[in-house]
Design a protein around this motif. Sequence first.
Motif, PDB file in Angstrom:
ATOM      1  N   GLY A  91       0.826  -1.194   0.000  1.00  0.00           N
ATOM      2  CA  GLY A  91       0.000   0.000   0.000  1.00  0.00           C
ATOM      3  C   GLY A  91       0.866   1.252   0.000  1.00  0.00           C
ATOM      4  O   GLY A  91       2.077   1.194   0.212  1.00  0.00           O
ATOM      5  N   ASP A 350       2.618 -12.739  -2.281  1.00  0.00           N
ATOM      6  CA  ASP A 350       1.511 -11.935  -2.804  1.00  0.00           C
ATOM      7  C   ASP A 350       1.342 -12.175  -4.299  1.00  0.00           C
ATOM      8  O   ASP A 350       0.207 -12.341  -4.795  1.00  0.00           O
ATOM      9  CB  ASP A 350       1.782 -10.458  -2.533  1.00  0.00           C
ATOM     10  N   ARG A 355      -2.399 -12.611  -4.983  1.00  0.00           N
ATOM     11  CA  ARG A 355      -3.057 -11.531  -5.729  1.00  0.00           C
ATOM     12  C   ARG A 355      -2.299 -11.185  -7.017  1.00  0.00           C
ATOM     13  O   ARG A 355      -1.966 -10.028  -7.249  1.00  0.00           O
ATOM     14  CB  ARG A 355      -3.163 -10.274  -4.864  1.00  0.00           C
ATOM     15  N   GLN A 368      -3.867   0.618  -2.799  1.00  0.00           N
ATOM     16  CA  GLN A 368      -4.487   0.835  -1.496  1.00  0.00           C
ATOM     17  C   GLN A 368      -3.592   1.740  -0.653  1.00  0.00           C
ATOM     18  O   GLN A 368      -2.380   1.823  -0.868  1.00  0.00           O
ATOM     19  CB  GLN A 368      -4.695  -0.503  -0.793  1.00  0.00           C
ATOM     20  N   ARG A 371      -1.763  -1.834   3.424  1.00  0.00           N
ATOM     21  CA  ARG A 371      -2.138  -3.243   3.478  1.00  0.00           C
ATOM     22  C   ARG A 371      -1.482  -3.832   4.731  1.00  0.00           C
ATOM     23  O   ARG A 371      -0.313  -4.210   4.731  1.00  0.00           O
ATOM     24  CB  ARG A 371      -1.696  -3.981   2.214  1.00  0.00           C
ATOM     25  N   TRP A 372      -2.301  -3.891   5.787  1.00  0.00           N
ATOM     26  CA  TRP A 372      -1.743  -4.207   7.101  1.00  0.00           C
ATOM     27  C   TRP A 372      -1.239  -5.637   7.213  1.00  0.00           C
ATOM     28  O   TRP A 372      -0.310  -5.916   7.959  1.00  0.00           O
ATOM     29  CB  TRP A 372      -2.782  -3.909   8.182  1.00  0.00           C
ATOM     30  N   SER A 373      -1.823  -6.566   6.461  1.00  0.00           N
ATOM     31  CA  SER A 373      -1.329  -7.944   6.517  1.00  0.00           C
ATOM     32  C   SER A 373       0.116  -8.009   6.029  1.00  0.00           C
ATOM     33  O   SER A 373       0.957  -8.712   6.607  1.00  0.00           O
ATOM     34  CB  SER A 373      -2.216  -8.867   5.681  1.00  0.00           C
ATOM     35  N   ALA A 374       0.425  -7.253   4.974  1.00  0.00           N
ATOM     36  CA  ALA A 374       1.788  -7.228   4.446  1.00  0.00           C
ATOM     37  C   ALA A 374       2.732  -6.521   5.413  1.00  0.00           C
ATOM     38  O   ALA A 374       3.865  -6.974   5.650  1.00  0.00           O
ATOM     39  CB  ALA A 374       1.814  -6.545   3.085  1.00  0.00           C
ATOM     40  N   TYR A 411       2.338 -13.873   6.139  1.00  0.00           N
ATOM     41  CA  TYR A 411       1.520 -13.127   5.180  1.00  0.00           C
ATOM     42  C   TYR A 411       0.494 -14.042   4.521  1.00  0.00           C
ATOM     43  O   TYR A 411      -0.682 -13.662   4.370  1.00  0.00           O
ATOM     44  CB  TYR A 411       2.404 -12.483   4.114  1.00  0.00           C
ATOM     45  N   GLN A 415      -3.575 -13.594   4.757  1.00  0.00           N
ATOM     46  CA  GLN A 415      -4.388 -13.467   3.559  1.00  0.00           C
ATOM     47  C   GLN A 415      -5.454 -14.553   3.500  1.00  0.00           C
ATOM     48  O   GLN A 415      -6.594 -14.311   3.095  1.00  0.00           O
ATOM     49  CB  GLN A 415      -3.508 -13.520   2.308  1.00  0.00           C
ATOM     50  N   LYS A 418      -8.336 -13.688   5.633  1.00  0.00           N
ATOM     51  CA  LYS A 418      -9.256 -12.696   5.061  1.00  0.00           C
ATOM     52  C   LYS A 418     -10.293 -13.327   4.149  1.00  0.00           C
ATOM     53  O   LYS A 418     -11.431 -12.871   4.060  1.00  0.00           O
ATOM     54  CB  LYS A 418      -8.456 -11.662   4.261  1.00  0.00           C
TER      55      LYS A 418
END
Length: 420
Positions: A91, A350, A355, A368, A371-374, A411, A415, A418
């Motif tokens: 992000g 990722d 993604r 974004q 991206r807090w997960s990253a 990570y 993901q 989510k």
Amino acid sequence: MEPEANEYATEPVPDSSTVGWLRVAMISAMVAFSLPTFLTGLEVAAVYSAADTAIILLTGTAILTLLGCITGGIGAATRLSSYMLNRIAFGEYGAALVNIAFAISLLGWFGVNIDLFSDAVLRLSREMFSAEIPAWVVELFAGALMTVTTFFGFRAINLLSTLLVPVLMVVTVQLIAGSLDALPFTELMQRAAAGNGSFGNGVSAVVGGIIVGTVILPDITRFLRHWRHAAYGVILSYFLVSTIVMAAGAIASTALADHDLLNILLTLGIGWAAFAVVIFGSWVLNSLNLYSTMLSVESTLPRLNNRALILVCGALGTVAAFFNILDYFLEFLFYLSIAFVPVSGVIAVDYCLCRRNAFHGARIGQLQQARWSAIVAWLAGATVALMGSWGWFALSSIAALDAVLVASALYYLLQRGKTA
């Protein structure tokens, strides 16, 4: 050669600007021929037996080759710089933090390498020509030369590497041949260990010395036409050239019982080779450091002019070297470098598992904010890297590899959570 008008810091490299894989491989190979790579071989040989040194070097370069194939392949597949990949994965806000850390670290290493360059040139000029040169003259010349090269962009660094790799190949062959004349190979392989280092620490020394290069590898592999071409270049430069260069340093150190590369080259009567390693290797390595610094800052602040950025960053790195403030900055740079190694693990997962579509087409423009997960996975990996460097935590006994594995796994789990 005209200065590059567009280095594609914030957009994919178009087909019209791509090059053959061997040209990109020459840049990576040239970095492998630099002074730090030779010194890694010397340092490992100073602790381990000849047989263990061989296994350690092969293991370390195999790990680097695997990581480089992944990061370099993503760069070639997306045609994006490492800093744009950061923006997609982390992000806008997360990438700003990562990219500024990259820029500080790479600019710091630019200054450190100028210091190393200056010290080596001054010493060689005294010992070979009995000439005294003011240190500031050497540092100013080195900084200006490397900055001007970077000003002309990727293609100038590429041309320089293509011209100089054959010269340093000759240097490496002469170093190995001269060392084996002093001590035959069969006797060399019988040399016992001089220290008590563990296998993991040895591999960490090999991986840690080069792994930052794998993180920023997309900066040059984005000019390739296909991800397979990145793999070809990584295998040539990391697994073959880096192994041979480190082995040359290890063989010379063992054969001559000396851990100073400049001493070894002078003892073998090839002082010109010392100048070639110091000047040519540092020239390309630092030009690439400055190039990546420019990409990092421009991708974070895209309105800035890239030529002005190169000049300003080159001047800052040179001034820092001139005043020797980097003597106090070195430890900070070391920790900063190992802290952002896990970034490559997050981006790999990722792109490969989570993604992939986000890295292609119109989605590049739909970034974004955070991206807090990253970000969380990166911070966890960075913590593991720091704890490993202090000897507090170990999974594989290789701190940099542990950091990548932890960041990647965390990570992926975040993901999956989510989408569950």
